[in-house]
Design an enzyme around this catalytic site. Sequence first.
Site, PDB file in Angstrom:
ATOM      1  N   GLY A  43       1.065  10.715   9.989  1.00 13.53           N
ATOM      2  CA  GLY A  43      -0.005  10.054  10.704  1.00 13.53           C
ATOM      3  C   GLY A  43      -0.007  10.659  12.345  1.00 13.53           C
ATOM      4  N   ARG A 102      -6.157  -7.286  11.251  1.00 11.76           N
ATOM      5  CA  ARG A 102      -5.284  -6.303  10.826  1.00 11.76           C
ATOM      6  C   ARG A 102      -5.058  -6.404   9.241  1.00 11.76           C
ATOM      7  NH1 ARG A 102      -2.854  -8.470  15.614  1.00 11.76           N
ATOM      8  NH2 ARG A 102      -2.439  -7.020  17.092  1.00 11.76           N
ATOM      9  N   ASN A 142      -4.528   1.127   3.539  1.00 11.32           N
ATOM     10  CA  ASN A 142      -3.339   1.604   4.257  1.00 11.32           C
ATOM     11  C   ASN A 142      -2.158   1.229   3.137  1.00 11.32           C
ATOM     12  OD1 ASN A 142      -4.541   2.130   6.203  1.00 11.32           O
ATOM     13  ND2 ASN A 142      -3.976   0.439   7.622  1.00 11.32           N
ATOM     14  N   HIS A 173       3.080 -10.034  13.423  1.00  6.59           N
ATOM     15  CA  HIS A 173       2.061  -9.508  14.159  1.00  6.59           C
ATOM     16  C   HIS A 173       0.619  -9.705  13.869  1.00  6.59           C
ATOM     17  CE1 HIS A 173       1.096  -6.459  16.939  1.00  6.59           C
ATOM     18  NE2 HIS A 173       0.627  -5.516  16.058  1.00  6.59           N
TER      19      HIS A 173
HETATM   20  N1  LIG Z   1       2.456  -2.377  14.564  1.00  2.00           N
HETATM   21  C1  LIG Z   1       1.768  -2.160  15.586  1.00  2.00           C
HETATM   22  O1  LIG Z   1       2.276  -2.882  16.708  1.00  2.00           O
HETATM   23  C2  LIG Z   1       0.726  -1.104  15.652  1.00  2.00           C
HETATM   24  C3  LIG Z   1       0.302  -0.867  17.107  1.00  2.00           C
HETATM   25  C4  LIG Z   1      -0.846   0.059  17.093  1.00  2.00           C
HETATM   26  C5  LIG Z   1      -1.211   0.593  15.777  1.00  2.00           C
HETATM   27  N2  LIG Z   1      -0.761   0.391  14.909  1.00  2.00           N
HETATM   28  C6  LIG Z   1      -1.343   0.828  13.468  1.00  2.00           C
HETATM   29  O2  LIG Z   1      -0.860   2.256  13.613  1.00  2.00           O
HETATM   30  C7  LIG Z   1      -1.905   3.042  12.648  1.00  2.00           C
HETATM   31  C8  LIG Z   1      -2.294   4.374  13.323  1.00  2.00           C
HETATM   32  O3  LIG Z   1      -3.191   3.757  14.579  1.00  2.00           O
HETATM   33  P1  LIG Z   1      -3.930   5.123  15.367  1.00  2.00           P
HETATM   34  O4  LIG Z   1      -4.513   4.424  16.486  1.00  2.00           O
HETATM   35  O5  LIG Z   1      -3.049   6.178  15.319  1.00  2.00           O
HETATM   36  O6  LIG Z   1      -4.887   5.641  14.126  1.00  2.00           O
HETATM   37  P2  LIG Z   1      -5.601   7.129  14.065  1.00  2.00           P
HETATM   38  O7  LIG Z   1      -6.867   6.738  13.467  1.00  2.00           O
HETATM   39  O8  LIG Z   1      -5.785   7.645  15.452  1.00  2.00           O
HETATM   40  O9  LIG Z   1      -4.466   7.851  13.377  1.00  2.00           O
HETATM   41  C9  LIG Z   1      -4.233   7.630  11.775  1.00  2.00           C
HETATM   42  C10 LIG Z   1      -3.991   9.049  11.276  1.00  2.00           C
HETATM   43  O10 LIG Z   1      -3.307   8.680   9.951  1.00  2.00           O
HETATM   44  C11 LIG Z   1      -3.876   9.884   9.343  1.00  2.00           C
HETATM   45  N3  LIG Z   1      -3.938   9.593   7.881  1.00  2.00           N
HETATM   46  C12 LIG Z   1      -4.597   8.858   6.959  1.00  2.00           C
HETATM   47  N4  LIG Z   1      -4.113   9.002   5.713  1.00  2.00           N
HETATM   48  C13 LIG Z   1      -3.224   9.620   5.533  1.00  2.00           C
HETATM   49  C14 LIG Z   1      -2.499   9.891   4.468  1.00  2.00           C
HETATM   50  N5  LIG Z   1      -2.359   9.654   3.229  1.00  2.00           N
HETATM   51  N6  LIG Z   1      -1.181  10.882   4.860  1.00  2.00           N
HETATM   52  C15 LIG Z   1      -1.156  11.416   6.207  1.00  2.00           C
HETATM   53  N7  LIG Z   1      -1.941  11.107   7.272  1.00  2.00           N
HETATM   54  C16 LIG Z   1      -2.930  10.003   6.963  1.00  2.00           C
HETATM   55  C17 LIG Z   1      -5.311  10.161   9.618  1.00  2.00           C
HETATM   56  O11 LIG Z   1      -5.789  11.398   9.351  1.00  2.00           O
HETATM   57  C18 LIG Z   1      -5.097   9.919  11.069  1.00  2.00           C
HETATM   58  O12 LIG Z   1      -4.739  11.311  11.776  1.00  2.00           O
HETATM   59  C19 LIG Z   1      -3.036   1.892  12.353  1.00  2.00           C
HETATM   60  O13 LIG Z   1      -2.854   1.261  11.192  1.00  2.00           O
HETATM   61  C20 LIG Z   1      -2.911   0.948  13.436  1.00  2.00           C
HETATM   62  O14 LIG Z   1      -3.380  -0.404  13.207  1.00  2.00           O
HETATM   63  C21 LIG Z   1       0.226  -0.588  14.746  1.00  2.00           C
END
Ligand SMILES: NC(=O)c1ccc[n+]([C@@H]2O[C@H](COP(=O)([O-])OP(=O)(O)OC[C@H]3O[C@@H](n4cnc5c(N)ncnc54)[C@H](O)[C@@H]3O)[C@@H](O)[C@H]2O)c1
Length: 308
Positions: free
Chosen positions: A8, A88, A95, A175
């Site tokens: 990702g 979420r 996801n 979370h």
């Molecule tokens: N746990 C936490 O505290 C926390 C904090 C922030 C974000 N997040 C989560 O992290 C995730 C990413 O957030 P972001 O802002 O970077 O999103 P983003 O959209 O900028 O990035 C996600 C990336 O995943 C890629 N992707 C999608 N399907 C895929 C696959 N099958 N294989 C490989 N890559 C794939 C997309 O092309 C994209 O580039 C989200 O689910 C967000 O909710 C969690």
Amino acid sequence: MKKITIVGAGRVGESTAHNLAKHETCSEILLIDIKEGVPQGTALDIQESAPIYNFDTKLAGSNDLKDMAGSEMVVITAGIPRKPGMSRSDVLDTNLAVLYEIVDTAIKHCPQALLLVVTNPVDVLTYAAWKRSGFERRRVFGMAGVLDSARMASFVAMETGFSVKDINAMVLGGHGDSMVPMTRFTTINGIPIEHFLSKEKIEKIVKRTREGGAEILSLRKTASAYDAPAASIAFMIDAISRNRRHILPAVAVLDGEYGLTDICMGVPVVFGEQGMQKVIELPLNAQEAAEFKRSAESVREDLVKLKK
Ligand SMILES: NC(=O)c1ccc[n+]([C@@H]2O[C@H](COP(=O)([O-])OP(=O)(O)OC[C@H]3O[C@@H](n4cnc5c(N)ncnc54)[C@H](O)[C@@H]3O)[C@@H](O)[C@H]2O)c1
């Protein structure tokens, strides 16, 4: 650590890669994404900052999950982030499918790797990664509490005006809206925050912490938080790779701790070599125990959706 793969290469993945490279937490970082050219371009862009930040870490990008082979850690930041108004949990179905594909590849191509789940809903997806992989629980955990605690510490610093370096905050539970900011365990240089802040001010901080992600999302509108999340991920990995034995709140598989089994949620964990070394059980008072229980129930509701 030698090789870390981040699946990702979106905002969180990119910022995490940059943090890890700048601190030379490992010697190789591989970014993987489904978008052609994106992980390659991102890796190169970060690599070109090496002469300025003075790091030797090598970065590469790929569109092929199999290239994670040989990784000691796989960080999962792939998927869709929520949009304003979404919870979420609303992004679970999409996801989950993405996560299963990544975990299945890890089982085959880097069966010794640790899995750090970031994609939301993180408690449920950490559980799903643990179940699907069949790995020991020390090898599968999620990032949430370090971020939520950093947000809480930031708000305490903003309210009191004291150095954030002296502030230790602790947020447990799921979370989501039911997370449990532990005000009793939140201190300024060892002094409980109640000494400096009124009950009303503390309640305001607790509410703002619970809504910390939504606050950023409502301001940015098209992107959720990524800078503080990435710093939090890198902090957890640093604790593992340098065997620091930091106590950090993290999403962990519970095996009887806090009276819970077969669930993942935020608890204090000792991180060091081999990943999660121990879950710390805090003596909760009646109110904290009730909030923790409520939070566990809300994670269980999502787990029911997962099992369906
Ligand atoms: N746990 C936490 O505290 C926390 C904090 C922030 C974000 N997040 C989560 O992290 C995730 C990413 O957030 P972001 O802002 O970077 O999103 P983003 O959209 O900028 O990035 C996600 C990336 O995943 C890629 N992707 C999608 N399907 C895929 C696959 N099958 N294989 C490989 N890559 C794939 C997309 O092309 C994209 O580039 C989200 O689910 C967000 O909710 C969690």
